[in-house]
Design a protein around this motif. Sequence first.
Motif, PDB file in Angstrom:
ATOM      1  N   ILE A 102       0.828  -1.212   0.000  1.00 15.56           N
ATOM      2  CA  ILE A 102       0.000   0.000   0.000  1.00 15.56           C
ATOM      3  C   ILE A 102       0.864   1.263   0.000  1.00 15.56           C
ATOM      4  CG2 ILE A 102      -1.947  -1.143   1.127  1.00 15.56           C
ATOM      5  CD1 ILE A 102      -1.010   0.045   3.779  1.00 15.56           C
ATOM      6  N   GLY A 103       2.175   1.094  -0.090  1.00 13.38           N
ATOM      7  CA  GLY A 103       3.059   2.255  -0.156  1.00 13.38           C
ATOM      8  C   GLY A 103       3.086   3.099   1.103  1.00 13.38           C
ATOM      9  N   CYS A 104       2.924   2.450   2.283  1.00 14.12           N
ATOM     10  CA  CYS A 104       2.861   3.202   3.540  1.00 14.12           C
ATOM     11  C   CYS A 104       4.229   3.705   3.996  1.00 14.12           C
ATOM     12  CB  CYS A 104       2.231   2.351   4.630  1.00 14.12           C
ATOM     13  SG  CYS A 104       3.221   0.911   5.092  1.00 14.12           S
ATOM     14  N   GLY A 105       5.293   3.084   3.528  1.00 13.45           N
ATOM     15  CA  GLY A 105       6.638   3.519   3.893  1.00 13.45           C
ATOM     16  C   GLY A 105       7.153   2.989   5.214  1.00 13.45           C
ATOM     17  N   THR A 106       6.427   2.038   5.832  1.00 15.78           N
ATOM     18  CA  THR A 106       6.880   1.486   7.111  1.00 15.78           C
ATOM     19  C   THR A 106       8.242   0.822   6.979  1.00 15.78           C
ATOM     20  OG1 THR A 106       4.605   1.125   7.867  1.00 15.78           O
ATOM     21  CG2 THR A 106       6.339  -0.134   8.969  1.00 15.78           C
ATOM     22  N   CYS A 107       8.448   0.066   5.905  1.00 17.51           N
ATOM     23  CA  CYS A 107       9.727  -0.623   5.710  1.00 17.51           C
ATOM     24  C   CYS A 107      10.878   0.368   5.577  1.00 17.51           C
ATOM     25  CB  CYS A 107       9.662  -1.534   4.502  1.00 17.51           C
ATOM     26  SG  CYS A 107       9.189  -0.726   2.961  1.00 17.51           S
ATOM     27  N   ILE A 108      10.593   1.513   4.985  1.00 24.82           N
ATOM     28  CA  ILE A 108      11.614   2.558   4.841  1.00 24.82           C
ATOM     29  C   ILE A 108      11.968   3.126   6.214  1.00 24.82           C
ATOM     30  CG2 ILE A 108      12.084   4.852   3.880  1.00 24.82           C
ATOM     31  CD1 ILE A 108      10.230   4.081   1.554  1.00 24.82           C
ATOM     32  N   LEU A 109      10.952   3.302   7.041  1.00 24.10           N
ATOM     33  CA  LEU A 109      11.148   3.857   8.375  1.00 24.10           C
ATOM     34  C   LEU A 109      11.976   2.948   9.268  1.00 24.10           C
ATOM     35  CD1 LEU A 109      10.397   6.039  10.531  1.00 24.10           C
ATOM     36  CD2 LEU A 109       8.373   4.642  11.040  1.00 24.10           C
ATOM     37  N   CYS A 126      12.234  -5.105   7.487  1.00 25.45           N
ATOM     38  CA  CYS A 126      11.220  -4.751   6.490  1.00 25.45           C
ATOM     39  C   CYS A 126      10.053  -5.738   6.515  1.00 25.45           C
ATOM     40  CB  CYS A 126      11.843  -4.672   5.105  1.00 25.45           C
ATOM     41  SG  CYS A 126      12.891  -6.085   4.689  1.00 25.45           S
ATOM     42  N   THR A 127      10.359  -7.028   6.573  1.00 20.62           N
ATOM     43  CA  THR A 127       9.292  -8.028   6.601  1.00 20.62           C
ATOM     44  C   THR A 127       8.654  -8.133   7.987  1.00 20.62           C
ATOM     45  OG1 THR A 127      11.038  -9.687   6.899  1.00 20.62           O
ATOM     46  CG2 THR A 127      10.119  -9.441   4.694  1.00 20.62           C
ATOM     47  N   ALA A 128       9.432  -7.833   9.029  1.00 25.24           N
ATOM     48  CA  ALA A 128       8.898  -7.928  10.388  1.00 25.24           C
ATOM     49  C   ALA A 128       7.820  -6.880  10.647  1.00 25.24           C
ATOM     50  CB  ALA A 128      10.024  -7.770  11.408  1.00 25.24           C
ATOM     51  N   TYR A 129       7.990  -5.671  10.097  1.00 26.86           N
ATOM     52  CA  TYR A 129       7.093  -4.559  10.422  1.00 26.86           C
ATOM     53  C   TYR A 129       6.048  -4.254   9.361  1.00 26.86           C
ATOM     54  CZ  TYR A 129       9.728  -3.248  14.572  1.00 26.86           C
ATOM     55  OH  TYR A 129      10.304  -3.248  15.815  1.00 26.86           O
ATOM     56  N   CYS A 130       6.123  -4.877   8.201  1.00 22.83           N
ATOM     57  CA  CYS A 130       5.161  -4.577   7.141  1.00 22.83           C
ATOM     58  C   CYS A 130       3.736  -4.837   7.628  1.00 22.83           C
ATOM     59  CB  CYS A 130       5.442  -5.436   5.909  1.00 22.83           C
ATOM     60  SG  CYS A 130       4.294  -5.147   4.556  1.00 22.83           S
ATOM     61  N   PRO A 131       2.859  -3.802   7.677  1.00 20.69           N
ATOM     62  CA  PRO A 131       1.521  -3.970   8.267  1.00 20.69           C
ATOM     63  C   PRO A 131       0.568  -4.791   7.407  1.00 20.69           C
ATOM     64  CG  PRO A 131       1.743  -1.770   7.351  1.00 20.69           C
ATOM     65  CD  PRO A 131       3.105  -2.406   7.260  1.00 20.69           C
ATOM     66  N   VAL A 132       0.879  -4.929   6.103  1.00 15.35           N
ATOM     67  CA  VAL A 132      -0.012  -5.693   5.225  1.00 15.35           C
ATOM     68  C   VAL A 132       0.659  -6.969   4.726  1.00 15.35           C
ATOM     69  CG1 VAL A 132      -1.376  -3.707   4.528  1.00 15.35           C
ATOM     70  CG2 VAL A 132       0.695  -4.267   3.248  1.00 15.35           C
ATOM     71  N   CYS A 162      14.077   0.431   8.351  1.00 15.36           N
ATOM     72  CA  CYS A 162      15.374  -0.026   7.844  1.00 15.36           C
ATOM     73  C   CYS A 162      16.486   0.707   8.589  1.00 15.36           C
ATOM     74  CB  CYS A 162      15.491   0.252   6.347  1.00 15.36           C
ATOM     75  SG  CYS A 162      17.106  -0.218   5.654  1.00 15.36           S
ATOM     76  N   PRO A 163      17.314  -0.004   9.371  1.00 13.93           N
ATOM     77  CA  PRO A 163      18.314   0.676  10.207  1.00 13.93           C
ATOM     78  C   PRO A 163      19.393   1.400   9.414  1.00 13.93           C
ATOM     79  CG  PRO A 163      18.665  -1.694  10.256  1.00 13.93           C
ATOM     80  CD  PRO A 163      17.369  -1.469   9.541  1.00 13.93           C
ATOM     81  N   LYS A 164      19.577   1.026   8.170  1.00 18.71           N
ATOM     82  CA  LYS A 164      20.622   1.652   7.354  1.00 18.71           C
ATOM     83  C   LYS A 164      20.057   2.581   6.290  1.00 18.71           C
ATOM     84  CE  LYS A 164      24.268  -1.662   8.221  1.00 18.71           C
ATOM     85  NZ  LYS A 164      25.432  -2.373   7.648  1.00 18.71           N
ATOM     86  N   ARG A 165      18.744   2.788   6.343  1.00 22.63           N
ATOM     87  CA  ARG A 165      18.082   3.708   5.416  1.00 22.63           C
ATOM     88  C   ARG A 165      18.450   3.393   3.964  1.00 22.63           C
ATOM     89  NH1 ARG A 165      15.769   4.119   9.501  1.00 22.63           N
ATOM     90  NH2 ARG A 165      15.197   6.017  10.635  1.00 22.63           N
ATOM     91  N   LEU A 166      18.216   2.168   3.575  1.00 21.71           N
ATOM     92  CA  LEU A 166      18.583   1.722   2.234  1.00 21.71           C
ATOM     93  C   LEU A 166      17.415   1.744   1.254  1.00 21.71           C
ATOM     94  CD1 LEU A 166      20.779  -1.391   3.175  1.00 21.71           C
ATOM     95  CD2 LEU A 166      21.514   0.967   2.801  1.00 21.71           C
ATOM     96  N   LEU A 167      16.223   2.092   1.744  1.00 14.41           N
ATOM     97  CA  LEU A 167      15.036   2.018   0.904  1.00 14.41           C
ATOM     98  C   LEU A 167      14.451   3.398   0.613  1.00 14.41           C
ATOM     99  CD1 LEU A 167      13.244  -0.939   2.747  1.00 14.41           C
ATOM    100  CD2 LEU A 167      14.750  -1.076   0.762  1.00 14.41           C
ATOM    101  N   ILE A 168      13.822   3.515  -0.535  1.00 12.64           N
ATOM    102  CA  ILE A 168      13.086   4.721  -0.907  1.00 12.64           C
ATOM    103  C   ILE A 168      11.785   4.280  -1.567  1.00 12.64           C
ATOM    104  CG2 ILE A 168      15.113   6.202  -1.219  1.00 12.64           C
ATOM    105  CD1 ILE A 168      14.873   5.653  -4.236  1.00 12.64           C
ATOM    106  N   LEU A 169      10.821   5.212  -1.669  1.00 11.98           N
ATOM    107  CA  LEU A 169       9.599   4.929  -2.407  1.00 11.98           C
ATOM    108  C   LEU A 169       9.813   5.325  -3.862  1.00 11.98           C
ATOM    109  CD1 LEU A 169       6.569   5.989  -0.173  1.00 11.98           C
ATOM    110  CD2 LEU A 169       7.229   3.685  -0.871  1.00 11.98           C
ATOM    111  N   ASP A 170       9.496   4.412  -4.737  1.00 19.46           N
ATOM    112  CA  ASP A 170       9.632   4.658  -6.169  1.00 19.46           C
ATOM    113  C   ASP A 170       8.301   4.290  -6.826  1.00 19.46           C
ATOM    114  OD1 ASP A 170      10.642   5.181  -8.694  1.00 19.46           O
ATOM    115  OD2 ASP A 170      11.497   3.165  -8.909  1.00 19.46           O
ATOM    116  N   ASN A 171       7.581   5.299  -7.285  1.00 18.93           N
ATOM    117  CA  ASN A 171       6.238   5.083  -7.840  1.00 18.93           C
ATOM    118  C   ASN A 171       5.335   4.375  -6.844  1.00 18.93           C
ATOM    119  OD1 ASN A 171       6.806   6.262 -10.386  1.00 18.93           O
ATOM    120  ND2 ASN A 171       7.763   4.334 -11.091  1.00 18.93           N
ATOM    121  N   GLY A 172       5.456   4.802  -5.581  1.00 16.26           N
ATOM    122  CA  GLY A 172       4.591   4.267  -4.535  1.00 16.26           C
ATOM    123  C   GLY A 172       4.983   2.918  -3.988  1.00 16.26           C
TER     124      GLY A 172
END
Length: 274
Positions: free
Chosen positions: A13-20, A50-56, A22-32
């Motif tokens: 759903i493009g919530c950005g939780t995995c980005i938040l 990322c997989t531990a916290y993904c709400p969906v 990630c301890p090394k800030r390796l992720l960004i949103l790209d086209n949602g």
Amino acid sequence: MPSHCTTSSDNCIGCGTCILVCPKRLLILDNGRPKMIEGREHLCNDCGQCTAYCPVRAAIHNGILAADLEKTSMPSSSASKTIIQALKQRRSYRSFSSQPVKQSDLEKILEVVGYAPSGGNNRFLRLIITKPETTKKFLELIAQWFDGDCRTDPVYGKRYASKIDSILERYRAGQDPILRNAPSVVFSVGPKTAVWGSVESGINLTYFNLVAETMNIGCCFAGYATAAAKRSREVRELLGIKEDEECFSAMCFGYKTIRAQRIPTRRLVEFKTV
């Protein structure tokens, strides 16, 4: 299977939780959708946040979909009471059955040890676990070390000076003041250059101890075993400890023959707020 990469399934759903998280800030949103920053894949340490916290349950890490992972449970007062009780009733144990610990029980313990905290999720330590026949050989080598090189060791010669003769006297009389007749010993070993080796070793073996308690397996941190694995060439050869490795800690373990009936009191840990 992709490595060091986090993507998402069509359910994202493009919530950005995995980005938040990630301890090394390796992720960004790209086209949602979350995307690993190009050229930084090698910095991923496979922590799985990322997989531990993904709400969906849509995140995918190393080819594993979050929806396929074991679910966590919500904290509750009953669970909290059980955990606190278990922590308080853990005892250092020194009266072991001669029965070897079952491989199935050992595997259950080790599975949980794999979840112990590790700085940067590096997990550079490994465990060496003795079978009863190896434990017997190890005990003999410790006794030989005590009666030999340990006496002149610059560290342990002074530390154990008042104990060595008493230990050897009891050992030669058929007692075991060194390993307490434990059928097995677990050693936490890693690179000598590991800055936090001792800390992470203590955490790993504490996890080992706490899980073992749930299976009626007692444990006791073993200072003499640790010292011998640090200093004795014969012991290190028996255990297969490499030249560039250090034994950071050791612990005896085995099935219990008696069970503590009560939880003794402990003074409050000294602290101050600043």
